[in-house]
Enzyme design. Structure first.
Site, PDB file in Angstrom:
ATOM      1  N   VAL A 150       0.866  -1.178   0.000  1.00  0.00           N
ATOM      2  CA  VAL A 150       0.000   0.000   0.000  1.00  0.00           C
ATOM      3  C   VAL A 150       0.906   1.233   0.000  1.00  0.00           C
ATOM      4  O   VAL A 150       1.766   1.377   0.873  1.00  0.00           O
ATOM      5  CB  VAL A 150      -0.932   0.043   1.221  1.00  0.00           C
ATOM      6  CG1 VAL A 150      -1.733   1.349   1.233  1.00  0.00           C
ATOM      7  CG2 VAL A 150      -1.883  -1.150   1.219  1.00  0.00           C
ATOM      8  N   GLU A 151       0.706   2.093  -0.985  1.00  0.00           N
ATOM      9  CA  GLU A 151       1.490   3.320  -1.110  1.00  0.00           C
ATOM     10  C   GLU A 151       0.821   4.400  -0.259  1.00  0.00           C
ATOM     11  O   GLU A 151      -0.302   4.814  -0.537  1.00  0.00           O
ATOM     12  CB  GLU A 151       1.531   3.723  -2.579  1.00  0.00           C
ATOM     13  CG  GLU A 151       2.474   4.841  -2.915  1.00  0.00           C
ATOM     14  CD  GLU A 151       2.490   5.109  -4.419  1.00  0.00           C
ATOM     15  OE1 GLU A 151       3.535   5.514  -4.934  1.00  0.00           O
ATOM     16  OE2 GLU A 151       1.443   4.910  -5.081  1.00  0.00           O
ATOM     17  N   LEU A 152       1.496   4.830   0.794  1.00  0.00           N
ATOM     18  CA  LEU A 152       0.994   5.908   1.640  1.00  0.00           C
ATOM     19  C   LEU A 152       1.625   7.217   1.190  1.00  0.00           C
ATOM     20  O   LEU A 152       2.845   7.314   1.075  1.00  0.00           O
ATOM     21  CB  LEU A 152       1.333   5.649   3.111  1.00  0.00           C
ATOM     22  CG  LEU A 152       0.693   4.411   3.754  1.00  0.00           C
ATOM     23  CD1 LEU A 152       1.151   4.276   5.203  1.00  0.00           C
ATOM     24  CD2 LEU A 152      -0.830   4.483   3.688  1.00  0.00           C
TER      25      LEU A 152
END
Length: 285
Positions: A150-152
């Site tokens: 997951v790219e935050l």
């Protein structure tokens, strides 16, 4: 267990909802479209069965209570009190801005907002929030239950505490958070949309068929899916919208959308959800 509110019951929204429910969260899923909501419960049961077969080694998918932890609602007011609100509406800046104006009246103290977007600026969206420091980009990738990254995305005002809480949240979902700064397309889609767009140009120019292009990525590069199968999964309309966002923000001709993609969207050939994109899909596929 805390509550997660999901805005948008499309492909991505349903996947995020069932992933949260599979890991024990109570979920409130809302959408403005009654037609989408009417089929949401059935779609969720079908998706849970599919992911149970696709990930038999993941014990969370054996929980029969997953669908029962997801409540459906039309009005954003049902999200009041949620610990996280994850927005998943279409990749249209104006639509996203309107949703976040409305969310400003819903989220109470303690509700953090995650913007699940391919390319739209987190800083721009956070400017509409009552507490911009509690807004972060949370880019889940398709298919959400199976992709571990997951790219935050930290906007200009995103606080360290919100980033820390976001990392903890996605870690509970069995994901690995990767924190990046806010720029159009971030890292993942600035790269992936170039792949998908250039692959469409190769089809348009007759250099190769979709199967051949995707085989080079899966067999040659070791990707799980090729760029055209990925585009079909995301939805070609979403790909076109995202490329437009990148082009508008960057003013770089490398993001000029392939005319073939635009023609396919105009013809209603948007991928899996329409049954036809670069590939043909049956209801059981």
């Amino acid at each position: 267990m805390p509550t997660v509110g999901i805005v948008g019951a499309g492909v991505m929204g349903k996947d995020v909802a069932i992933t949260c429910a599979a890991y024990g969260y109570d979920v409130v899923l809302c959408d403005h479209d009654p037609g989408v909501l009417a089929s949401a419960a059935r779609d969720i049961r079908t998706l849970v069965r599919r992911y149970r077969l696709m990930a038999p080694d993941e014990p969370c998918w054996n929980d029969p209570g997953i669908p029962g932890r997801i409540r459906i609602g039309e009005d954003l007011a049902v999200l009041a009190g949620a610990d996280w609100i994850v927005e998943n509406v279409v990749e249209d800046v104006a639509v996203k801005e309107q949703v976040h104006r409305e969310l400003r009246e819903v989220g109470g103290a303690g509700s953090r907002i995650a913007v699940n977007t391919s390319c739209v600026s987190i800083t721009r969206i956070a400017a509409l929030a009552a507490r911009p420091e509690e807004v972060i980009g949370m880019h889940f990738m398709n298919p959400v239950p199976l992709i571990k990254c997951v790219e935050l995305v930290r906007g200009h005002h995103t606080s360290d505490e919100t980033t820390k809480q976001a990392e903890a949240f996605v870690s509970v979902l069995g994901k690995r958070p990767v924190v990046v700064r806010d720029m159009p397309g971030f890292v993942s889609n600035r790269l992936s949309h170039l792949f998908m767009n250039e692959a469409a140009f190769l089809v348009q120019e007759g250099v190769a068929e979709p199967e051949q292009i995707d085989a080079i990525f899966t067999l040659g590069y070791g990707h799980k899916m090729g760029p055209l199968a990925t585009a079909d999964l995301i939805g070609l309309n979403t790909v076109v919208d995202s490329l437009q966002v990148l082009y508008d923000d960057m003013q770089d001709p490398k993001f000029r959308c392939c005319p073939l993609l635009k023609r396919m969207v105009a013809a209603g050939l948007v991928g899996r959800k329409s049954g036809q994109g670069f590939y043909t899909y049956t209801a059981s596929r």
